[in-house]
Design a protein around this motif. Structure first.
Motif, PDB file in Angstrom:
ATOM      1  N   CYS A  53      10.745  75.092  30.901  1.00 34.19           N
ATOM      2  CA  CYS A  53      12.258  75.969  31.131  1.00 34.19           C
ATOM      3  C   CYS A  53      11.981  77.220  31.449  1.00 34.19           C
ATOM      4  O   CYS A  53      13.031  77.918  31.736  1.00 34.19           O
ATOM      5  CB  CYS A  53      12.581  75.900  29.612  1.00 34.19           C
ATOM      6  SG  CYS A  53      13.537  74.430  28.877  1.00 34.19           S
ATOM      7  N   ARG A  85      20.221  72.774  23.598  1.00 34.42           N
ATOM      8  CA  ARG A  85      20.424  71.340  23.485  1.00 34.42           C
ATOM      9  C   ARG A  85      18.784  70.896  23.414  1.00 34.42           C
ATOM     10  O   ARG A  85      18.398  69.858  22.883  1.00 34.42           O
ATOM     11  CB  ARG A  85      21.365  70.727  24.429  1.00 34.42           C
ATOM     12  CG  ARG A  85      22.836  71.232  24.136  1.00 34.42           C
ATOM     13  CD  ARG A  85      23.580  70.489  24.996  1.00 34.42           C
ATOM     14  NE  ARG A  85      25.040  70.876  24.995  1.00 34.42           N
ATOM     15  CZ  ARG A  85      25.407  71.831  25.779  1.00 34.42           C
ATOM     16  NH1 ARG A  85      24.857  72.395  26.675  1.00 34.42           N
ATOM     17  NH2 ARG A  85      26.735  72.341  25.529  1.00 34.42           N
ATOM     18  N   ILE A  86      17.969  71.448  24.300  1.00 36.62           N
ATOM     19  CA  ILE A  86      16.661  70.992  24.421  1.00 36.62           C
ATOM     20  C   ILE A  86      15.904  71.233  23.241  1.00 36.62           C
ATOM     21  O   ILE A  86      15.264  70.394  22.993  1.00 36.62           O
ATOM     22  CB  ILE A  86      15.992  71.742  25.840  1.00 36.62           C
ATOM     23  CG1 ILE A  86      16.659  71.154  26.970  1.00 36.62           C
ATOM     24  CG2 ILE A  86      14.464  71.539  25.760  1.00 36.62           C
ATOM     25  CD1 ILE A  86      16.095  72.103  28.429  1.00 36.62           C
ATOM     26  N   VAL A  89      16.902  68.421  20.932  1.00 37.65           N
ATOM     27  CA  VAL A  89      16.200  67.260  21.329  1.00 37.65           C
ATOM     28  C   VAL A  89      14.567  67.186  20.898  1.00 37.65           C
ATOM     29  O   VAL A  89      14.148  66.261  20.420  1.00 37.65           O
ATOM     30  CB  VAL A  89      16.544  66.796  22.901  1.00 37.65           C
ATOM     31  CG1 VAL A  89      15.460  65.924  23.300  1.00 37.65           C
ATOM     32  CG2 VAL A  89      17.762  66.515  23.027  1.00 37.65           C
ATOM     33  N   ILE A 117      11.240  64.366  25.322  1.00 41.27           N
ATOM     34  CA  ILE A 117      12.321  65.281  25.312  1.00 41.27           C
ATOM     35  C   ILE A 117      12.962  65.272  26.665  1.00 41.27           C
ATOM     36  O   ILE A 117      14.339  65.456  26.876  1.00 41.27           O
ATOM     37  CB  ILE A 117      11.570  66.709  25.009  1.00 41.27           C
ATOM     38  CG1 ILE A 117      11.041  66.829  23.511  1.00 41.27           C
ATOM     39  CG2 ILE A 117      12.384  67.834  25.393  1.00 41.27           C
ATOM     40  CD1 ILE A 117      10.006  68.089  23.249  1.00 41.27           C
ATOM     41  N   LYS A 118      12.190  65.308  27.527  1.00 40.42           N
ATOM     42  CA  LYS A 118      12.793  65.325  29.062  1.00 40.42           C
ATOM     43  C   LYS A 118      13.758  64.218  29.261  1.00 40.42           C
ATOM     44  O   LYS A 118      15.013  64.566  29.631  1.00 40.42           O
ATOM     45  CB  LYS A 118      11.746  65.315  30.198  1.00 40.42           C
ATOM     46  CG  LYS A 118      11.060  66.937  30.135  1.00 40.42           C
ATOM     47  CD  LYS A 118      10.182  66.955  31.205  1.00 40.42           C
ATOM     48  CE  LYS A 118       9.252  68.206  31.362  1.00 40.42           C
ATOM     49  NZ  LYS A 118       8.257  68.136  32.466  1.00 40.42           N
ATOM     50  N   GLY A 121      16.702  64.015  26.763  1.00 40.30           N
ATOM     51  CA  GLY A 121      17.544  65.373  26.846  1.00 40.30           C
ATOM     52  C   GLY A 121      18.506  65.202  28.211  1.00 40.30           C
ATOM     53  O   GLY A 121      19.672  65.540  28.149  1.00 40.30           O
ATOM     54  N   TRP A 124      21.108  62.799  27.161  1.00 42.19           N
ATOM     55  CA  TRP A 124      22.252  63.323  26.336  1.00 42.19           C
ATOM     56  C   TRP A 124      22.955  64.415  26.792  1.00 42.19           C
ATOM     57  O   TRP A 124      24.201  64.228  26.613  1.00 42.19           O
ATOM     58  CB  TRP A 124      21.477  63.979  25.014  1.00 42.19           C
ATOM     59  CG  TRP A 124      20.740  63.260  24.099  1.00 42.19           C
ATOM     60  CD1 TRP A 124      20.777  61.702  24.030  1.00 42.19           C
ATOM     61  CD2 TRP A 124      20.026  63.484  22.814  1.00 42.19           C
ATOM     62  NE1 TRP A 124      20.053  61.023  22.948  1.00 42.19           N
ATOM     63  CE2 TRP A 124      19.829  62.482  22.094  1.00 42.19           C
ATOM     64  CE3 TRP A 124      19.878  64.907  22.097  1.00 42.19           C
ATOM     65  CZ2 TRP A 124      19.146  62.335  20.973  1.00 42.19           C
ATOM     66  CZ3 TRP A 124      19.286  64.849  20.975  1.00 42.19           C
ATOM     67  CH2 TRP A 124      19.157  63.521  20.067  1.00 42.19           C
ATOM     68  N   ILE A 125      22.540  65.150  27.644  1.00 43.05           N
ATOM     69  CA  ILE A 125      23.258  65.984  28.458  1.00 43.05           C
ATOM     70  C   ILE A 125      24.187  65.285  29.297  1.00 43.05           C
ATOM     71  O   ILE A 125      25.261  65.763  29.487  1.00 43.05           O
ATOM     72  CB  ILE A 125      22.265  67.250  28.959  1.00 43.05           C
ATOM     73  CG1 ILE A 125      21.918  67.907  27.840  1.00 43.05           C
ATOM     74  CG2 ILE A 125      23.242  68.102  30.013  1.00 43.05           C
ATOM     75  CD1 ILE A 125      20.943  69.194  28.252  1.00 43.05           C
ATOM     76  N   TRP A 139      16.461  68.335  36.940  1.00 43.65           N
ATOM     77  CA  TRP A 139      16.246  68.498  35.393  1.00 43.65           C
ATOM     78  C   TRP A 139      14.827  68.660  35.196  1.00 43.65           C
ATOM     79  O   TRP A 139      14.621  69.343  34.425  1.00 43.65           O
ATOM     80  CB  TRP A 139      16.528  66.941  34.925  1.00 43.65           C
ATOM     81  CG  TRP A 139      16.629  67.079  33.273  1.00 43.65           C
ATOM     82  CD1 TRP A 139      15.466  66.286  32.588  1.00 43.65           C
ATOM     83  CD2 TRP A 139      17.240  67.891  32.401  1.00 43.65           C
ATOM     84  NE1 TRP A 139      15.530  66.430  31.206  1.00 43.65           N
ATOM     85  CE2 TRP A 139      16.536  67.238  31.022  1.00 43.65           C
ATOM     86  CE3 TRP A 139      18.363  68.591  32.273  1.00 43.65           C
ATOM     87  CZ2 TRP A 139      16.852  68.039  29.719  1.00 43.65           C
ATOM     88  CZ3 TRP A 139      18.786  69.373  30.998  1.00 43.65           C
ATOM     89  CH2 TRP A 139      17.971  68.869  29.849  1.00 43.65           C
TER      90      TRP A 139
END
Length: 145
Positions: A53, A85-86, A89, A117-118, A121, A124-125, A139
């Protein structure tokens, strides 16, 4: 929050537990804070998430600090929301890795947790966001949204 059914929490609720040592690292009592922050596996996950990130390393000692870390990061407003959000997750993926080891005896690898996670995530997003123009390549680079 104290609701996670860790070994320490279960022992406090009267469940007979022989050993409350955390199975992922064998170096501390299995409680919320150790599971999500103090364990070497969790620390590596947070380091890798921070690198992905493009923020300063996430350093937290309690689960509460982890869940509020998005308020201290140097990101634009939209990216801060995505980072929040990450984090959630990531907590879910750490919990899943813990359960995979505990119930299925599946070896835990930080690289697999990061991959989960990637991918989770992203799903989900993409499925919960109003902005559906998110692409996997962006992403993975954590484009500043």
């Amino acid at each position: 929050m104290g609701k996670t059914p860790t070994l320490a929490a279960l022992a406090k609720r009267g469940v007979v537990i022989d050993d409350t040592t955390y199975i992922l690292c064998n170096s501390g009592e299995e409680n919320d804070d150790h599971l999500f922050t103090r364990c070497i596996v969790a620390a590596q996950v947070w380091f890798m998430v921070s690198r992905w990130c493009k923020i300063a390393p996430v350093i937290a000692t309690t689960i509460k600090e982890v869940l509020e870390v998005h308020n201290q990061v140097d990101l634009a407003c939209k990216a801060r929301g995505v980072f929040c959000r990450i984090v959630r997750v990531a907590c879910w993926c750490i919990w899943r890795a813990h359960n995979s080891l505990g119930f299925d005896n599946k070896q835990v690898k930080v690289a697999e947790i990061i991959s989960d996670i990637k991918s989770l995530g992203f799903l989900w997003i993409c499925n919960r966001s109003k902005d559906r123009n998110l692409y996997w390549e962006d992403w993975c680079r954590f484009v500043n949204m």
